[in-house]
Design a protein around this motif. Structure first.
Motif, PDB file in Angstrom:
ATOM      1  N   GLY A   9       0.789  -1.221   0.000  1.00 53.34           N
ATOM      2  CA  GLY A   9       0.000   0.000   0.000  1.00 53.34           C
ATOM      3  C   GLY A   9       0.823   1.273   0.000  1.00 53.34           C
ATOM      4  O   GLY A   9       0.301   2.356   0.254  1.00 53.34           O
ATOM      5  N   ARG A  10       2.113   1.164  -0.279  1.00 56.56           N
ATOM      6  CA  ARG A  10       2.972   2.350  -0.365  1.00 56.56           C
ATOM      7  C   ARG A  10       2.878   2.937  -1.765  1.00 56.56           C
ATOM      8  O   ARG A  10       2.781   2.219  -2.750  1.00 56.56           O
ATOM      9  N   ILE A  11       2.939   4.261  -1.834  1.00 55.18           N
ATOM     10  CA  ILE A  11       2.724   4.990  -3.085  1.00 55.18           C
ATOM     11  C   ILE A  11       4.061   5.270  -3.765  1.00 55.18           C
ATOM     12  O   ILE A  11       5.011   5.738  -3.127  1.00 55.18           O
ATOM     13  N   LEU A  12       4.115   5.017  -5.069  1.00 59.12           N
ATOM     14  CA  LEU A  12       5.313   5.280  -5.859  1.00 59.12           C
ATOM     15  C   LEU A  12       5.466   6.781  -6.089  1.00 59.12           C
ATOM     16  O   LEU A  12       4.579   7.426  -6.645  1.00 59.12           O
ATOM     17  N   LEU A  13       6.594   7.329  -5.640  1.00 60.38           N
ATOM     18  CA  LEU A  13       6.900   8.740  -5.862  1.00 60.38           C
ATOM     19  C   LEU A  13       8.357   8.881  -6.274  1.00 60.38           C
ATOM     20  O   LEU A  13       9.195   8.039  -5.941  1.00 60.38           O
ATOM     21  N   GLN A  14       8.616   9.956  -6.972  1.00 65.10           N
ATOM     22  CA  GLN A  14      10.002  10.268  -7.322  1.00 65.10           C
ATOM     23  C   GLN A  14      10.398  11.579  -6.673  1.00 65.10           C
ATOM     24  O   GLN A  14       9.596  12.510  -6.596  1.00 65.10           O
ATOM     25  N   GLU A  15      11.619  11.610  -6.200  1.00 66.28           N
ATOM     26  CA  GLU A  15      12.201  12.865  -5.736  1.00 66.28           C
ATOM     27  C   GLU A  15      12.858  13.495  -6.953  1.00 66.28           C
ATOM     28  O   GLU A  15      13.765  12.932  -7.551  1.00 66.28           O
ATOM     29  N   ARG A  16      12.365  14.649  -7.337  1.00 67.68           N
ATOM     30  CA  ARG A  16      12.839  15.293  -8.556  1.00 67.68           C
ATOM     31  C   ARG A  16      14.216  15.920  -8.350  1.00 67.68           C
ATOM     32  O   ARG A  16      14.548  16.381  -7.266  1.00 67.68           O
ATOM     33  N   THR A  17      14.968  15.962  -9.432  1.00 69.80           N
ATOM     34  CA  THR A  17      16.257  16.655  -9.373  1.00 69.80           C
ATOM     35  C   THR A  17      16.055  18.159  -9.483  1.00 69.80           C
ATOM     36  O   THR A  17      16.892  18.923  -9.033  1.00 69.80           O
ATOM     37  N   ASN A  18      14.921  18.570 -10.085  1.00 70.52           N
ATOM     38  CA  ASN A  18      14.681  19.981 -10.311  1.00 70.52           C
ATOM     39  C   ASN A  18      13.206  20.290 -10.104  1.00 70.52           C
ATOM     40  O   ASN A  18      12.382  19.792 -10.879  1.00 70.52           O
ATOM     41  N   PRO A  19      12.795  21.059  -9.139  1.00 74.20           N
ATOM     42  CA  PRO A  19      13.641  21.637  -8.108  1.00 74.20           C
ATOM     43  C   PRO A  19      14.060  20.586  -7.091  1.00 74.20           C
ATOM     44  O   PRO A  19      13.273  19.683  -6.767  1.00 74.20           O
ATOM     45  N   PRO A  20      15.278  20.702  -6.580  1.00 76.48           N
ATOM     46  CA  PRO A  20      15.795  19.716  -5.630  1.00 76.48           C
ATOM     47  C   PRO A  20      14.895  19.583  -4.407  1.00 76.48           C
ATOM     48  O   PRO A  20      14.358  20.563  -3.910  1.00 76.48           O
ATOM     49  N   GLY A  21      14.718  18.346  -3.962  1.00 73.37           N
ATOM     50  CA  GLY A  21      13.935  18.091  -2.759  1.00 73.37           C
ATOM     51  C   GLY A  21      12.438  18.021  -2.977  1.00 73.37           C
ATOM     52  O   GLY A  21      11.692  17.777  -2.038  1.00 73.37           O
ATOM     53  N   SER A  22      11.976  18.227  -4.203  1.00 75.92           N
ATOM     54  CA  SER A  22      10.543  18.145  -4.466  1.00 75.92           C
ATOM     55  C   SER A  22      10.179  16.717  -4.877  1.00 75.92           C
ATOM     56  O   SER A  22      10.979  15.995  -5.448  1.00 75.92           O
ATOM     57  N   TRP A  23       8.963  16.321  -4.547  1.00 78.28           N
ATOM     58  CA  TRP A  23       8.483  14.970  -4.822  1.00 78.28           C
ATOM     59  C   TRP A  23       7.254  15.031  -5.713  1.00 78.28           C
ATOM     60  O   TRP A  23       6.476  15.982  -5.647  1.00 78.28           O
ATOM     61  N   SER A  24       7.070  13.984  -6.520  1.00 78.77           N
ATOM     62  CA  SER A  24       5.912  13.938  -7.405  1.00 78.77           C
ATOM     63  C   SER A  24       5.615  12.505  -7.808  1.00 78.77           C
ATOM     64  O   SER A  24       6.440  11.606  -7.651  1.00 78.77           O
ATOM     65  N   PHE A  25       4.421  12.328  -8.337  1.00 78.07           N
ATOM     66  CA  PHE A  25       4.112  11.081  -9.027  1.00 78.07           C
ATOM     67  C   PHE A  25       4.960  11.060 -10.291  1.00 78.07           C
ATOM     68  O   PHE A  25       5.279  12.113 -10.842  1.00 78.07           O
ATOM     69  N   PRO A  26       5.309   9.895 -10.802  1.00 75.25           N
ATOM     70  CA  PRO A  26       5.992   9.880 -12.096  1.00 75.25           C
ATOM     71  C   PRO A  26       5.033  10.359 -13.182  1.00 75.25           C
ATOM     72  O   PRO A  26       3.861  10.001 -13.194  1.00 75.25           O
ATOM     73  N   GLY A  27       5.543  11.192 -14.051  1.00 73.20           N
ATOM     74  CA  GLY A  27       4.720  11.714 -15.131  1.00 73.20           C
ATOM     75  C   GLY A  27       5.420  12.871 -15.804  1.00 73.20           C
ATOM     76  O   GLY A  27       6.509  13.280 -15.398  1.00 73.20           O
ATOM     77  N   GLY A  28       4.793  13.393 -16.817  1.00 78.62           N
ATOM     78  CA  GLY A  28       5.392  14.505 -17.524  1.00 78.62           C
ATOM     79  C   GLY A  28       4.493  14.991 -18.635  1.00 78.62           C
ATOM     80  O   GLY A  28       3.316  14.630 -18.718  1.00 78.62           O
ATOM     81  N   LEU A  29       5.070  15.801 -19.501  1.00 80.35           N
ATOM     82  CA  LEU A  29       4.301  16.473 -20.546  1.00 80.35           C
ATOM     83  C   LEU A  29       4.202  15.640 -21.812  1.00 80.35           C
ATOM     84  O   LEU A  29       5.126  14.929 -22.187  1.00 80.35           O
ATOM     85  N   MET A  30       3.056  15.775 -22.451  1.00 81.79           N
ATOM     86  CA  MET A  30       2.744  15.046 -23.668  1.00 81.79           C
ATOM     87  C   MET A  30       3.570  15.560 -24.843  1.00 81.79           C
ATOM     88  O   MET A  30       3.794  16.764 -24.968  1.00 81.79           O
ATOM     89  N   GLU A  31       3.999  14.634 -25.683  1.00 80.22           N
ATOM     90  CA  GLU A  31       4.662  14.968 -26.938  1.00 80.22           C
ATOM     91  C   GLU A  31       3.628  14.886 -28.065  1.00 80.22           C
ATOM     92  O   GLU A  31       2.592  14.222 -27.923  1.00 80.22           O
ATOM     93  N   LEU A  32       3.884  15.553 -29.177  1.00 81.29           N
ATOM     94  CA  LEU A  32       2.966  15.527 -30.311  1.00 81.29           C
ATOM     95  C   LEU A  32       2.689  14.094 -30.753  1.00 81.29           C
ATOM     96  O   LEU A  32       3.609  13.279 -30.847  1.00 81.29           O
ATOM     97  N   GLY A  33       1.421  13.792 -30.980  1.00 81.10           N
ATOM     98  CA  GLY A  33       1.018  12.485 -31.477  1.00 81.10           C
ATOM     99  C   GLY A  33       0.803  11.429 -30.410  1.00 81.10           C
ATOM    100  O   GLY A  33       0.306  10.346 -30.706  1.00 81.10           O
ATOM    101  N   GLU A  34       1.161  11.713 -29.167  1.00 77.86           N
ATOM    102  CA  GLU A  34       0.969  10.753 -28.089  1.00 77.86           C
ATOM    103  C   GLU A  34      -0.441  10.817 -27.542  1.00 77.86           C
ATOM    104  O   GLU A  34      -1.060  11.882 -27.520  1.00 77.86           O
ATOM    105  N   THR A  35      -0.907   9.691 -27.031  1.00 82.42           N
ATOM    106  CA  THR A  35      -2.117   9.708 -26.225  1.00 82.42           C
ATOM    107  C   THR A  35      -1.700  10.018 -24.791  1.00 82.42           C
ATOM    108  O   THR A  35      -0.521   9.891 -24.430  1.00 82.42           O
ATOM    109  N   ALA A  36      -2.661  10.384 -23.978  1.00 82.89           N
ATOM    110  CA  ALA A  36      -2.355  10.640 -22.569  1.00 82.89           C
ATOM    111  C   ALA A  36      -1.832   9.370 -21.899  1.00 82.89           C
ATOM    112  O   ALA A  36      -0.888   9.425 -21.102  1.00 82.89           O
ATOM    113  N   GLU A  37      -2.418   8.216 -22.244  1.00 91.51           N
ATOM    114  CA  GLU A  37      -1.960   6.947 -21.667  1.00 91.51           C
ATOM    115  C   GLU A  37      -0.512   6.670 -22.054  1.00 91.51           C
ATOM    116  O   GLU A  37       0.290   6.241 -21.215  1.00 91.51           O
TER     117      GLU A  37
END
Length: 155
Positions: free
Chosen positions: A30-58
């Motif tokens: 039941g632990r949640i997958l998170l990444q500690e980002r390199t930028n800004p240092p010390g910030s945490w997030s779910f893995p993810g990012g911005l869409m590239e042209l032609g990609e679906t959200a999935e």
């Protein structure tokens, strides 16, 4: 050069709307997958990012999770879509944007954690009752809703 870099070359520092996707996943404990980002240092997030042209959200969600964590996310289910004032971000380089965030839950993850050192200082499965306070601004609403829906934790 990717879509966002090309767009920025054209519009400079103007505020834009971008689409991103992220993956919410838990391990068997039941632990949640998170990444500690390199930028800004010390910030945490779910893995993810911005869409590239032609990609679906999935496709964006799966690609970004693999790039940032080394894990392949499978069995995606739409959790929610977030937009508006709560998703306004100023990137570490000063670029302002509103992000439409498409959040997915994943039934399973395959592979071995291998963080991309350009994007992730670390990747970990964290206890939902003891998450870092430095969740990135654009994802705080996602985390709050997920914790309420899955773990009955009021944040």
């Amino acid at each position: 050069m990717g879509y966002v870099e090309n767009l920025r070359r054209l519009v400079g520092k103007e505020t834009v709307i971008l689409v991103g996707a992220l993956v919410i996943a838990e391990n068997d404990e039941g632990r949640i997958l998170l990444q500690e980002r390199t930028n800004p240092p010390g910030s945490w997030s779910f893995p993810g990012g911005l869409m590239e042209l032609g990609e679906t959200a999935e496709e964006t969600a799966v690609r970004e999770t693999l790039e940032e964590t080394g894990l392949h996310a499978g069995g995606l289910h739409l959790f929610n879509v977030y937009s508006g004032e709560d998703t306004f971000v100023i990137a570490p380089n000063g670029d302002p944007f509103y992000c439409v965030i498409v959040a997915y839950t994943a039934d399973h993850l395959e592979g071995t954690i291998q963080p991309d050192p350009n994007e992730s200082a670390s990747v970990a499965f964290l206890d939902p009752s003891a998450l870092p306070e430095t969740i990135v601004d654009g994802q705080q609403a996602v985390m709050k809703e997920y914790l309420r829906s899955r773990h009955s934790i009021d944040t």
